[in-house]
Design an enzyme around this catalytic site. Sequence first.
Site, short mmCIF file in Angstrom:
data_model
loop_
_atom_site.label_atom_id
_atom_site.label_comp_id
_atom_site.label_asym_id
_atom_site.label_seq_id
_atom_site.Cartn_x
_atom_site.Cartn_y
_atom_site.Cartn_z
N ARG A 260 0.81 -1.22 0.00
CA ARG A 260 0.00 0.00 0.00
C ARG A 260 0.85 1.27 0.00
O ARG A 260 0.31 2.38 -0.05
CB ARG A 260 -0.92 0.01 1.23
CG ARG A 260 -1.81 -1.20 1.38
CD ARG A 260 -2.42 -1.27 2.78
NE ARG A 260 -3.35 -0.16 3.02
CZ ARG A 260 -4.67 -0.28 2.93
NH1 ARG A 260 -5.22 -1.44 2.60
NH2 ARG A 260 -5.45 0.74 3.17
N TYR A 263 0.55 4.39 -2.38
CA TYR A 263 -0.50 5.37 -2.09
C TYR A 263 -0.21 6.12 -0.79
O TYR A 263 -0.26 7.36 -0.76
CB TYR A 263 -1.85 4.66 -1.99
CG TYR A 263 -3.03 5.58 -1.80
CD1 TYR A 263 -3.44 6.45 -2.81
CD2 TYR A 263 -3.75 5.58 -0.60
CE1 TYR A 263 -4.53 7.29 -2.62
CE2 TYR A 263 -4.84 6.42 -0.41
CZ TYR A 263 -5.22 7.27 -1.43
OH TYR A 263 -6.29 8.11 -1.25
N GLY A 266 2.98 8.12 -1.15
CA GLY A 266 2.75 9.12 -2.20
C GLY A 266 2.01 10.32 -1.66
O GLY A 266 2.34 11.47 -1.97
N LYS A 267 0.99 10.08 -0.84
CA LYS A 267 0.23 11.18 -0.25
C LYS A 267 1.06 11.94 0.79
O LYS A 267 0.95 13.17 0.91
CB LYS A 267 -1.06 10.66 0.40
CG LYS A 267 -2.13 10.25 -0.59
CD LYS A 267 -2.65 11.45 -1.38
CE LYS A 267 -3.85 11.08 -2.24
NZ LYS A 267 -4.34 12.24 -3.03
N VAL A 305 -14.67 -1.26 1.14
CA VAL A 305 -15.54 -2.14 1.90
C VAL A 305 -17.02 -1.80 1.74
O VAL A 305 -17.85 -2.71 1.59
CB VAL A 305 -15.11 -2.14 3.40
CG1 VAL A 305 -15.27 -0.77 4.03
CG2 VAL A 305 -15.91 -3.18 4.17
N SER A 307 -18.64 -0.22 -0.76
CA SER A 307 -19.12 -0.53 -2.11
C SER A 307 -19.16 -2.04 -2.33
O SER A 307 -20.08 -2.56 -2.99
CB SER A 307 -18.23 0.14 -3.16
OG SER A 307 -16.88 -0.22 -2.99
N GLY A 323 -10.40 -11.13 7.91
CA GLY A 323 -9.94 -11.25 9.27
C GLY A 323 -11.09 -11.61 10.20
O GLY A 323 -12.05 -12.28 9.80
N ASP A 389 -3.30 -4.17 6.47
CA ASP A 389 -4.62 -3.60 6.69
C ASP A 389 -4.66 -2.97 8.08
O ASP A 389 -4.49 -3.67 9.08
CB ASP A 389 -5.68 -4.70 6.57
CG ASP A 389 -7.09 -4.14 6.59
OD1 ASP A 389 -7.27 -3.00 6.14
OD2 ASP A 389 -8.00 -4.85 7.05
#
Length: 443
Positions: A260, A263, A266-267, A305, A307, A323, A389
């Site tokens: 991850r 992202y 990157g932010k 999650v 959607s 999980g 996660d």
Amino acid sequence: MASELTNRRHEIEQPEAESYYPKPIKPWFVAIRPIRYMLREQRLVFVLVGIAIATLGFTIFSKSSNHQPIPYDVDPLSGYGMRSESSYLPATIHKKPSIEYMSRIGSAGGKIPLGLKRKVLRVVVTGGAGFVGSHLVDRLMARGDNVIVVDNFFTGRKENVMHHFNNPNFEMIRHDVVEPILLEVDQIYHLACPASPVHYKFNPVKTIKTNVVGTLNMLGLAKRVGARFLLTSTSEVYGDPLQHPQVETYWGNVNPIGVRSCYDEGKRTAETLTMDYHRGANVEVRIARIFNTYGPRMCIDDGRVVSNFVAQALRKEPLTVYGDGKQTRSFQFVSDLVEGLMRLMEGEHVGPFNLGNPGEFTMLELAKVVQETIDPNAKIEFRPNTEDDPHKRKPDITKAKELLGWEPKVALRQGLPLMVKDFRQRVFGDQKQDSSTTSSSTE
């Protein structure tokens, strides 16, 4: 003798030149005739009274403009463009805007004196055809601004903004922000970047380029034209947080080499660039850290999650919980987020600001809410958890409440039916929709 007679004849034939005046000379007191006329007719009194009334009215309305409002407010359950007194915010000055920026936008952000029109802004929204961007475009168009959408349509959809195509104040440009672009604008909302795990894991290098190079290009544009720049960052900058709830001063716990990280990091880099341009080039910037958001126009199979649960329930598939289902997230309705972004842009505080709903749900609780809303008989299926996660995520929005006067209004059980209605229409109304559901994530 003859010569004397000749000279005298010439003197008689040539009379002395007289002074020539094209118009008769008028006496000086003629100039005061209009004044005498006004006094006699008492018109001067009416003129002075009119000037006094206009001055008094302008002074009263100018004093009442010591607020920074959002010109339009949203009724999140009915639509856009609703006027609300609650949208007017006290302006707490953090740093005065540059003279160049204020000269460009005029008084567009405040109350307008009676009889004067609000200055129309030229606003660019990168990623404006996406989920959040299209709702932001709706609000800006309702406010009367000229809006330019810049989108490469990797995750954006033309259908999200198609209802503006015939509006002369709307313009759409197919463009990737990793390439420079030249525009004359007053404000830049920088939303362009894949925000779901399915999309940013598909091409991680492209994702980090969008966050870094794309942000660099938009900041360069803001510097050149003197525009105000708003970066939509993310709660992912906190990673798997060790502090709960998360405040803006928390630096986060991010894995820089995980799946991850393209992202997340990157932010974080985009925030660094934004603050460097603010400090080094005096660019007017704003930073928003967005927490989980849901609502109409979300991509159906984007791996997020909410959607995923809604799409699975509509398709009569088991709701996949990863999980043990005890991971927590906070979910805000899209209209609340758009309101927060606009208040941040029009306010005088740089940020960063957490924009999210502090109502916290476990993934199992969310699945049960979706069951109640769509299908009480829907089954829940547990699967192994995904890598990196985060276990908990909840925003502390004290700063946004105090400085922006913002807090979310729509509860999950209020907003979810609106999203379900949109998904139902797209799932069953479009035969081209793929019936398969991608693996879920608690993004």
